[in-house]
Design an enzyme around this catalytic site. Structure first.
Site, PDB file in Angstrom:
ATOM      1  N   ARG A 197       1.293  12.036  -9.055  1.00  0.00           N
ATOM      2  CA  ARG A 197       1.764  10.668  -8.794  1.00  0.00           C
ATOM      3  C   ARG A 197       3.202  10.457  -9.257  1.00  0.00           C
ATOM      4  O   ARG A 197       3.928   9.647  -8.695  1.00  0.00           O
ATOM      5  CB  ARG A 197       0.870   9.648  -9.509  1.00  0.00           C
ATOM      6  CG  ARG A 197      -0.542   9.543  -8.958  1.00  0.00           C
ATOM      7  CD  ARG A 197      -1.213   8.296  -9.534  1.00  0.00           C
ATOM      8  NE  ARG A 197      -2.656   8.280  -9.388  1.00  0.00           N
ATOM      9  CZ  ARG A 197      -3.307   7.872  -8.302  1.00  0.00           C
ATOM     10  NH1 ARG A 197      -2.634   7.438  -7.256  1.00  0.00           N
ATOM     11  NH2 ARG A 197      -4.618   7.893  -8.266  1.00  0.00           N
TER      12      ARG A 197
ATOM     13  N   GLU B 189       0.829  -1.210   0.000  1.00  0.00           N
ATOM     14  CA  GLU B 189       0.000   0.000   0.000  1.00  0.00           C
ATOM     15  C   GLU B 189       0.858   1.253   0.000  1.00  0.00           C
ATOM     16  O   GLU B 189       2.001   1.232   0.458  1.00  0.00           O
ATOM     17  CB  GLU B 189      -0.855  -0.005   1.272  1.00  0.00           C
ATOM     18  CG  GLU B 189      -2.318   0.163   1.216  1.00  0.00           C
ATOM     19  CD  GLU B 189      -3.031   1.047   0.220  1.00  0.00           C
ATOM     20  OE1 GLU B 189      -2.446   1.561  -0.743  1.00  0.00           O
ATOM     21  OE2 GLU B 189      -4.236   1.240   0.443  1.00  0.00           O
ATOM     22  N   ASP B 190       0.315   2.336  -0.503  1.00  0.00           N
ATOM     23  CA  ASP B 190       1.043   3.602  -0.476  1.00  0.00           C
ATOM     24  C   ASP B 190       0.996   4.255   0.901  1.00  0.00           C
ATOM     25  O   ASP B 190       2.005   4.698   1.427  1.00  0.00           O
ATOM     26  CB  ASP B 190       0.515   4.569  -1.550  1.00  0.00           C
ATOM     27  CG  ASP B 190      -1.003   4.766  -1.500  1.00  0.00           C
ATOM     28  OD1 ASP B 190      -1.689   4.096  -0.707  1.00  0.00           O
ATOM     29  OD2 ASP B 190      -1.514   5.601  -2.273  1.00  0.00           O
TER      30      ASP B 190
ATOM     31  N   ASP C 112      -4.331   5.450   6.255  1.00  0.00           N
ATOM     32  CA  ASP C 112      -4.974   6.639   6.792  1.00  0.00           C
ATOM     33  C   ASP C 112      -5.979   6.167   7.854  1.00  0.00           C
ATOM     34  O   ASP C 112      -5.606   5.896   8.993  1.00  0.00           O
ATOM     35  CB  ASP C 112      -5.623   7.339   5.592  1.00  0.00           C
ATOM     36  CG  ASP C 112      -6.138   8.724   5.888  1.00  0.00           C
ATOM     37  OD1 ASP C 112      -5.370   9.533   6.409  1.00  0.00           O
ATOM     38  OD2 ASP C 112      -7.312   9.001   5.579  1.00  0.00           O
TER      39      ASP C 112
ATOM     40  N   PHE D 222      -1.554  16.287   4.191  1.00  0.00           N
ATOM     41  CA  PHE D 222      -1.865  15.648   2.913  1.00  0.00           C
ATOM     42  C   PHE D 222      -0.616  15.633   2.040  1.00  0.00           C
ATOM     43  O   PHE D 222      -0.048  16.673   1.725  1.00  0.00           O
ATOM     44  CB  PHE D 222      -3.011  16.361   2.197  1.00  0.00           C
ATOM     45  CG  PHE D 222      -3.593  15.497   1.121  1.00  0.00           C
ATOM     46  CD1 PHE D 222      -4.543  14.534   1.436  1.00  0.00           C
ATOM     47  CD2 PHE D 222      -3.152  15.588  -0.193  1.00  0.00           C
ATOM     48  CE1 PHE D 222      -5.057  13.702   0.472  1.00  0.00           C
ATOM     49  CE2 PHE D 222      -3.660  14.748  -1.170  1.00  0.00           C
ATOM     50  CZ  PHE D 222      -4.617  13.805  -0.842  1.00  0.00           C
TER      51      PHE D 222
HETATM   52  P1  IMP Z   1      -7.595   4.224   4.353  1.00  0.00           P
HETATM   53  O1  IMP Z   1      -6.437   3.800   5.214  1.00  0.00           O
HETATM   54  O2  IMP Z   1      -8.600   3.159   4.118  1.00  0.00           O
HETATM   55  O3  IMP Z   1      -8.232   5.506   4.857  1.00  0.00           O
HETATM   56  O4  IMP Z   1      -7.107   4.547   2.894  1.00  0.00           O
HETATM   57  C1  IMP Z   1      -5.864   4.996   2.562  1.00  0.00           C
HETATM   58  C2  IMP Z   1      -5.981   5.565   1.159  1.00  0.00           C
HETATM   59  O5  IMP Z   1      -6.374   6.940   1.238  1.00  0.00           O
HETATM   60  C3  IMP Z   1      -4.645   5.568   0.459  1.00  0.00           C
HETATM   61  O6  IMP Z   1      -4.433   4.391  -0.303  1.00  0.00           O
HETATM   62  C4  IMP Z   1      -4.729   6.801  -0.415  1.00  0.00           C
HETATM   63  O7  IMP Z   1      -5.341   6.493  -1.650  1.00  0.00           O
HETATM   64  C5  IMP Z   1      -5.637   7.740   0.336  1.00  0.00           C
HETATM   65  N1  IMP Z   1      -4.865   8.741   1.105  1.00  0.00           N
HETATM   66  C6  IMP Z   1      -4.848   8.895   2.441  1.00  0.00           C
HETATM   67  N2  IMP Z   1      -4.051   9.904   2.824  1.00  0.00           N
HETATM   68  C7  IMP Z   1      -3.529  10.423   1.689  1.00  0.00           C
HETATM   69  C8  IMP Z   1      -2.588  11.499   1.425  1.00  0.00           C
HETATM   70  O8  IMP Z   1      -2.059  12.207   2.304  1.00  0.00           O
HETATM   71  N3  IMP Z   1      -2.288  11.707   0.114  1.00  0.00           N
HETATM   72  C9  IMP Z   1      -2.818  10.974  -0.898  1.00  0.00           C
HETATM   73  N4  IMP Z   1      -3.691   9.956  -0.687  1.00  0.00           N
HETATM   74  C10 IMP Z   1      -4.039   9.681   0.596  1.00  0.00           C
HETATM   75 MG    MG Z   2      -4.613   4.286  -2.424  1.00  0.00          MG
END
Ligand code: IMP
Ligand code: MG
Length: 183
Positions: free
Chosen positions: A169, A103-104, A107, A156
Site C-alpha cells: 500500500r 475509491e482506489d 473492478d 492486478f
Molecule cells: P469492486 O469494484 O466491487 O469489485 O471492488 C473493487 C475493490 O476490489 C477495490 O476497492 C480493491 O479493494 C479491490 N481490487 C480490485 N482490483 C484490484 C487490484 O488490481 N489491486 C488491488 N485491489 C484491487
Molecule cells: Mg478497496
C-alpha cells in the site's frame, strides 16, 4: 533493508503522472460544485483510498469535509458477491450534503453501485463517485464513475494505497505485481 520493489513486474503509473491527473480532477470537482451552499463531503473507502484521498483533498479548493467508510465484499468475482459495511457513516442529517465517494479502483463495480444506492437511501442531497483507477473489462454490474483518474488494463496492480494481502500500500506508484507473487 527489506524492500518490496523486487515483487513489482513494472511500474504502470508513476507518482508524477498520478499527481498531475489528481490536480486535473481537483479542478473539475471545484468547477462542478462551485457556487453551492451545500456541504461537500469526500467519503473515502478504507483502506485502499487513503493515499488518493490525501492527495485529492489537497487539490480541491472548495471547502470540503472528509469522512471514511469501510466495506468488505465477499464472493467478489461471482454473481453472488455481496457487500458488508464494517464502518458506517454516522451523520444525523445528510439532506444538505453532497457526497463524493473516493475509491482506489473499480473492478466488478459492485462496491460502488451498492454504496451509491445506500447513501442515497440515507438521504444524501447527491452522491457522486471518483476513482483513481478503473478496470472496465472486469465489470459485472453496469456502473460508470463520475471522475476517473486512469482506465487501466485487466492486470492486478498495487501501490498508492492498493494492496495484495495487505502489502504494497505504501509504494508511491501504481505497479503491476509479478504473477508468481499471487499464483
Ligand atoms: P469492486 O469494484 O466491487 O469489485 O471492488 C473493487 C475493490 O476490489 C477495490 O476497492 C480493491 O479493494 C479491490 N481490487 C480490485 N482490483 C484490484 C487490484 O488490481 N489491486 C488491488 N485491489 C484491487
Ligand atoms: Mg478497496
Amino acid at each position: 533493508m527489506k524492500t518490496l520493489i523486487n515483487d513489482i513486474d513494472h511500474i504502470l503509473l508513476s507518482e508524477e503522472k498520478i499527481h498531475g491527473r489528481i490536480a486535473e480532477i481537483g479542478a473539475e470537482i471545484d468547477s462542478y460544485y462551485a457556487d453551492r451552499d451545500t456541504r461537500v463531503l469526500l467519503l473515502g473507502i478504507l483502506k485502499g483510498s487513503v493515499v488518493f484521498m490525501g492527495d485529492l483533498m489537497k487539490n480541491v479548493k472548495i471547502p470540503v469535509e472528509i469522512d471514511f467508510m469501510k466495506v468488505s465484499s465477499y464472493g467478489s468475482g461471482t454473481t453472488h458477491g455481496s457487500i458488508n459495511i464494517l464502518l458506517d457513516l454516522y451523520r444525523k442529517d445528510l439532506s444538505n450534503t453532497d457526497i463524493i465517494i473516493v475509491e482506489d479502483i473499480i473492478d466488478s463495480g459492485r462496491t460502488l453501485s451498492y454504496l451509491v444506492d445506500y447513501l442515497k437511501l440515507k438521504g444524501a442531497n447527491s452522491v457522486k463517485t471518483v476513482t483513481l483507477l478503473d478496470k472496465p473489462d472486469r465489470r459485472e454490474v453496469d456502473f460508470k464513475p463520475d471522475w476517473t483518474g486512469f482506465v487501466i488494463p485487466n492486470e492486478f496492480v498495487v501501490g498508492y494505497g492498493l494492496d495484495y494481502d495487505e502489502k504494497y500500500r505504501a509504494l508511491p506508484f501504481i505497479g503491476v505485481l509479478k504473477p508468481e507473487i499471487y499464483s
